[in-house]
Write a protein that holds these residues in place. Structure first.
Motif, PDB file in Angstrom:
ATOM      1  N   VAL A  23      12.365   1.528  -7.861  1.00  0.00           N
ATOM      2  CA  VAL A  23      12.530   0.626  -6.782  1.00  0.00           C
ATOM      3  C   VAL A  23      12.864   1.110  -5.515  1.00  0.00           C
ATOM      4  CG1 VAL A  23      12.885  -1.893  -6.197  1.00  0.00           C
ATOM      5  CG2 VAL A  23      12.458  -1.319  -8.497  1.00  0.00           C
ATOM      6  N   LYS A  24      12.227   1.039  -4.337  1.00  0.00           N
ATOM      7  CA  LYS A  24      12.580   1.490  -3.253  1.00  0.00           C
ATOM      8  C   LYS A  24      12.629   0.333  -2.039  1.00  0.00           C
ATOM      9  CE  LYS A  24      10.534   6.003  -3.829  1.00  0.00           C
ATOM     10  NZ  LYS A  24       9.617   7.174  -3.496  1.00  0.00           N
ATOM     11  N   ASP A  32       7.028   7.097   2.812  1.00  0.00           N
ATOM     12  CA  ASP A  32       6.273   7.580   1.744  1.00  0.00           C
ATOM     13  C   ASP A  32       4.857   7.402   2.082  1.00  0.00           C
ATOM     14  OD1 ASP A  32       8.455   8.559   0.191  1.00  0.00           O
ATOM     15  OD2 ASP A  32       8.389   6.911  -1.116  1.00  0.00           O
ATOM     16  N   LEU A  33       4.446   6.272   2.653  1.00  0.00           N
ATOM     17  CA  LEU A  33       3.186   5.961   2.911  1.00  0.00           C
ATOM     18  C   LEU A  33       2.712   6.861   4.267  1.00  0.00           C
ATOM     19  CD1 LEU A  33       2.994   2.092   3.009  1.00  0.00           C
ATOM     20  CD2 LEU A  33       1.691   3.397   1.397  1.00  0.00           C
ATOM     21  N   GLU A  38      -1.039  11.285   5.665  1.00  0.00           N
ATOM     22  CA  GLU A  38      -1.332  12.647   6.138  1.00  0.00           C
ATOM     23  C   GLU A  38      -1.675  13.765   5.215  1.00  0.00           C
ATOM     24  OE1 GLU A  38       2.375  13.909   8.177  1.00  0.00           O
ATOM     25  OE2 GLU A  38       2.259  12.233   9.463  1.00  0.00           O
ATOM     26  N   GLU A  39      -1.232  13.595   4.163  1.00  0.00           N
ATOM     27  CA  GLU A  39      -1.437  14.766   2.919  1.00  0.00           C
ATOM     28  C   GLU A  39      -2.745  14.239   2.096  1.00  0.00           C
ATOM     29  OE1 GLU A  39       2.102  15.155   0.653  1.00  0.00           O
ATOM     30  OE2 GLU A  39       3.248  16.147   2.545  1.00  0.00           O
ATOM     31  N   HIS A 166       3.841   0.616  -7.606  1.00  0.00           N
ATOM     32  CA  HIS A 166       5.177   1.502  -7.334  1.00  0.00           C
ATOM     33  C   HIS A 166       4.616   3.023  -6.947  1.00  0.00           C
ATOM     34  CE1 HIS A 166       8.350  -1.288  -8.908  1.00  0.00           C
ATOM     35  NE2 HIS A 166       7.886  -1.841  -7.659  1.00  0.00           N
ATOM     36  N   LYS A 167       3.379   3.256  -7.443  1.00  0.00           N
ATOM     37  CA  LYS A 167       2.616   4.523  -7.026  1.00  0.00           C
ATOM     38  C   LYS A 167       2.254   4.431  -5.513  1.00  0.00           C
ATOM     39  CE  LYS A 167       1.569   6.052 -11.839  1.00  0.00           C
ATOM     40  NZ  LYS A 167       0.812   6.545 -12.802  1.00  0.00           N
ATOM     41  N   LEU A 168       2.150   3.436  -4.702  1.00  0.00           N
ATOM     42  CA  LEU A 168       1.701   3.186  -3.581  1.00  0.00           C
ATOM     43  C   LEU A 168       0.182   2.936  -3.601  1.00  0.00           C
ATOM     44  CD1 LEU A 168       3.823   5.415  -1.281  1.00  0.00           C
ATOM     45  CD2 LEU A 168       4.344   2.920  -2.108  1.00  0.00           C
ATOM     46  N   ASN A 169      -0.428   2.959  -4.592  1.00  0.00           N
ATOM     47  CA  ASN A 169      -1.841   2.662  -4.784  1.00  0.00           C
ATOM     48  C   ASN A 169      -2.208   1.246  -4.570  1.00  0.00           C
ATOM     49  OD1 ASN A 169      -2.329   5.202  -5.710  1.00  0.00           O
ATOM     50  ND2 ASN A 169      -2.159   4.501  -8.067  1.00  0.00           N
TER      51      ASN A 169
END
Length: 342
Positions: A23-24, A32-33, A38-39, A166-169
């Motif tokens: 949890v962030k 992170d997004l 970018e990557e 939480h994996k940003l998906n």
């Protein structure tokens, strides 16, 4: 003293436990997004989009392919009618493809970066990054953001709620009005980063020629001529701007079939033409952009204050020309759906 030490150890343990759960806070997630955007080299996503802009919701199956640096393929299938359209971006430009009609338009456009397509991962996370007034909530399984809506073809769109795991998906995106009415919703059921594609996956001709099975069935039905199909059953739009009225209507016979021309005069004059679909490939790049309508994808060309919106729906090609705002053009276009012929 021992009790204070014990309580301190409990607090530290809880903090470590939360950190272990991943949890962030908002700042960390946005950072992170930005890095991921970018990557990221490629991805495939799939989901269902629901648009509420008429008498009943319109549901679409949405599949997105992305390959760095700027290749996109978006297949949009109308679930009710079984017709698929494709939005494509490759080295040659941006295309709107209608495979079952063998029809394509090519643009000089910065799509999709010029709009707020809610089914594209890049534009969704960019809306989070760009909005310094964003709100954030962290749940046990998801992060939720609320940001300003970037949806140029719907003046009622006010804000977006975005759910990421939480994996940003992506999990879900909802576009809301000021009164929290849900206008558009996209629910993702699949997202795969690092996808691989065939060499010609983003080639225009391949995507135009590879006809989805449902569209093949629709095409076969359209290919069977009938006496009824030879005539145009003209549709009058339900929405006409205030101070404007239908002045004239006539049918012109052309080598490609009849064309119905309706002229509306008043404070906001415009012309609406209707004809049977014609196979067409616009080889020269057009200074236009794709526009998502209630049941299809249209093509918008702007010539100063004068604008031209074309779309195909229900076996009819429509062309709408006038000195109107884009929002008014879209309202008129959407009001032709599910209307009885004159």
């Amino acid at each position: 003293m021992c009790r204070k030490v014990w309580l301190s150890l409990i607090v530290i343990a809880l903090a470590l436990s939360m950190a272990g759960c991943g949890v962030k806070d908002a700042k960390e997630v946005v950072s992170d997004l930005s890095k991921r955007s970018e990557e990221m080299e490629s991805y495939v996503s799939h989901g269902k989009m629901t648009i509420r802009s008429g008498k009943e919701p319109q549901v679409y199956d949405i599949e997105v392919w992305y390959k760095k640096p700027h290749f996109f393929r978006v297949a949009i299938k109308n679930m009710k009618k079984g017709i698929t359209q494709i939005l494509l971006r490759n080295e040659e430009g941006v295309y709107v493809l209608t495979p079952h009609l063998k029809k394509s338009f090519r643009f000089q456009s910065d799509w999709p970066y010029s709009g707020g397509q809610v089914y594209l991962y890049q534009t969704v996370i960019q809306s989070i990054i760009d909005d310094n007034e964003r709100t954030f909530r962290a749940g046990k399984k998801q992060y939720q953001f609320e940001v300003v809506a970037k949806y140029p073809f719907n003046q009622h769109a006010n804000k977006q709620r975005i759910w990421l795991d939480h994996k940003l998906n992506p999990h879900k995106v909802a576009v809301l009005s000021e009164s929290n009415e849900e206008l558009i919703k996209v629910e993702f059921d699949r997202f795969k980063e690092g996808a691989s594609f065939d060499k010609d996956a983003f080639d225009m001709k391949r995507n135009l020629e590879e006809l989805p099975q449902d569209s093949k069935t629709s095409l076969e039905a359209m290919a069977k001529p009938s006496a009824k199909q030879k005539e145009i059953e003209a549709v009058l739009p339900e929405y006409i701007p205030q101070g404007t009225r239908l002045q004239s209507e006539r049918t012109i016979q052309t080598p490609q079939g009849p064309v119905v021309v309706m002229r509306f005069k008043g404070d906001k004059s415009f012309t609406l033409t209707e004809r049977h679909p014609q196979a067409l490939e616009a080889g020269l790049p057009l200074m236009g952009k794709p526009v998502e309508l209630a049941e299809t994808v249209g093509v918008l060309l702007e010539m100063g204050e004068r604008k031209r919106l074309t779309w195909t729906e229900g076996g009819v090609d429509y062309e709408l020309i006038g000195n109107l705002s884009v929002d008014e053009l879209v309202q008129i276009a959407n009001s032709t759906y599910n209307q009885s012929s004159k």
